[in-house]
Design an enzyme around this catalytic site. Sequence first.
Site, PDB file in Angstrom:
ATOM      1  N   HIS A 211     -12.279   4.624 -32.717  1.00 34.73           N
ATOM      2  CA  HIS A 211     -12.857   5.500 -31.686  1.00 34.73           C
ATOM      3  C   HIS A 211     -12.766   6.984 -32.043  1.00 34.73           C
ATOM      4  CE1 HIS A 211     -13.534   1.972 -29.431  1.00 34.73           C
ATOM      5  NE2 HIS A 211     -12.346   1.862 -28.860  1.00 34.73           N
TER       6      HIS A 211
ATOM      7  N   HIS B 283     -16.319   3.529 -22.620  1.00 32.22           N
ATOM      8  CA  HIS B 283     -15.251   2.540 -22.788  1.00 32.22           C
ATOM      9  C   HIS B 283     -14.645   2.131 -21.442  1.00 32.22           C
ATOM     10  CE1 HIS B 283     -11.795   0.482 -24.540  1.00 32.22           C
ATOM     11  NE2 HIS B 283     -12.272   0.707 -25.759  1.00 32.22           N
TER      12      HIS B 283
ATOM     13  N   GLU C 272     -18.868  -2.705 -24.497  1.00 34.43           N
ATOM     14  CA  GLU C 272     -19.205  -1.394 -25.051  1.00 34.43           C
ATOM     15  C   GLU C 272     -20.518  -1.477 -25.835  1.00 34.43           C
ATOM     16  OE1 GLU C 272     -15.669  -0.229 -27.372  1.00 34.43           O
ATOM     17  OE2 GLU C 272     -14.683  -1.787 -26.184  1.00 34.43           O
TER      18      GLU C 272
END
Length: 370
Positions: free
Chosen positions: A128, A201, A335
């Site tokens: 991420h 997220h 996601e």
Amino acid sequence: MKNKLFISLITISAVLISCKQGPEKVAKEAWGNHDGKEVYLFTLTNKAGNILKLTNFGAKINWIEIPDRNGNRNNITFGYDTFDETLKGNMSFGSTVGRFANRIAGGKFTIDGVEYTTPLNNGPNTLHGGPKGWHSVVWDAEILKGSEPAVKFSYLSPDMEMGFPGNVNVSVVYTWTDKNEIVMDYTYTTDKKTVVNVTNHAYFNLHGEGNGDILDHELTIKASAFTPVDSVMIPLAENRPVEGTPFDFTTPHVIGERIGQDYDQLIAGKGYDHNFVLDNNEEPDAVLYDPQSGRMLEIITDQPGIQFYSGNFLSGVDKGHGGIAYNHRTGMCLEADHFPNSPNRPDFPSVIVNPGETKTTRTIYRFSVK
């Protein structure tokens, strides 16, 4: 004199009537301060009276309050009551993640013969965007005027932030429609060739936050294949057809139905934590349904994949709204983004962004009951 008084009374009456027409579409309140920048909490209310809360810290979704089939409203996502709790807690909850959502193998990738290194924060991988990715910074915020409540968050990600090249201007507009849709419109540009993969997220539990696990939720993902992974969650050489596997959600399946099977990919991910290769040929791309409450979430996206994560590593350590403990599999993520490790996989859909290009992508969370 009487005429002037009469006109004044009419004016005052009109103002009072205007103020009573309903709750503010977007309310803004000071929530804290981080790195010298003000952090705000935004409360968006649509015509149905349903509530979406956002913050410019990480451009996060912090609260989604919608009714069940009996009209009882509950928050169905993860978040925190205060900014201090948010800062100390799990910063992925509801965040806009980037520059690169999901994993980059070894924290390395190459563009035009130049190798770039990003910090490792997930075993041997960058996850991420790294430990100080977009989920952990304060974005600029603007309440947008329009028929439906909307907030725009913007951020300038400087060249070499977390090791990624190029100054990237990114924005996301959240619109909370009167049809109970969260429309997320992302836009980004760069002044140097780079990679970008951005997503939201949010964690979901359609029972209502803190009301049991998500194993009885029914899930549909319109994907004929998924990306199997190795022991450190990096995709293997080839996509695998879902047919005949516990990863076949092309028709509705209860999440807990096959999650404990002796299957190599369920063992590797300790449950589901995989990218599904969307067919992208009909809407919606995924559907999550809770038979108990009647709540349904449909996801519509122009992205090539959806990462389904079944909350395998939630342990109760994180405590959210009202002190609720987020225990094992009490929430799950869908996601919408590009595939893991795409910068190192030219066979995957490209995540390259060139100077002069304006990239846009849209994902919609549509809530309803049945």
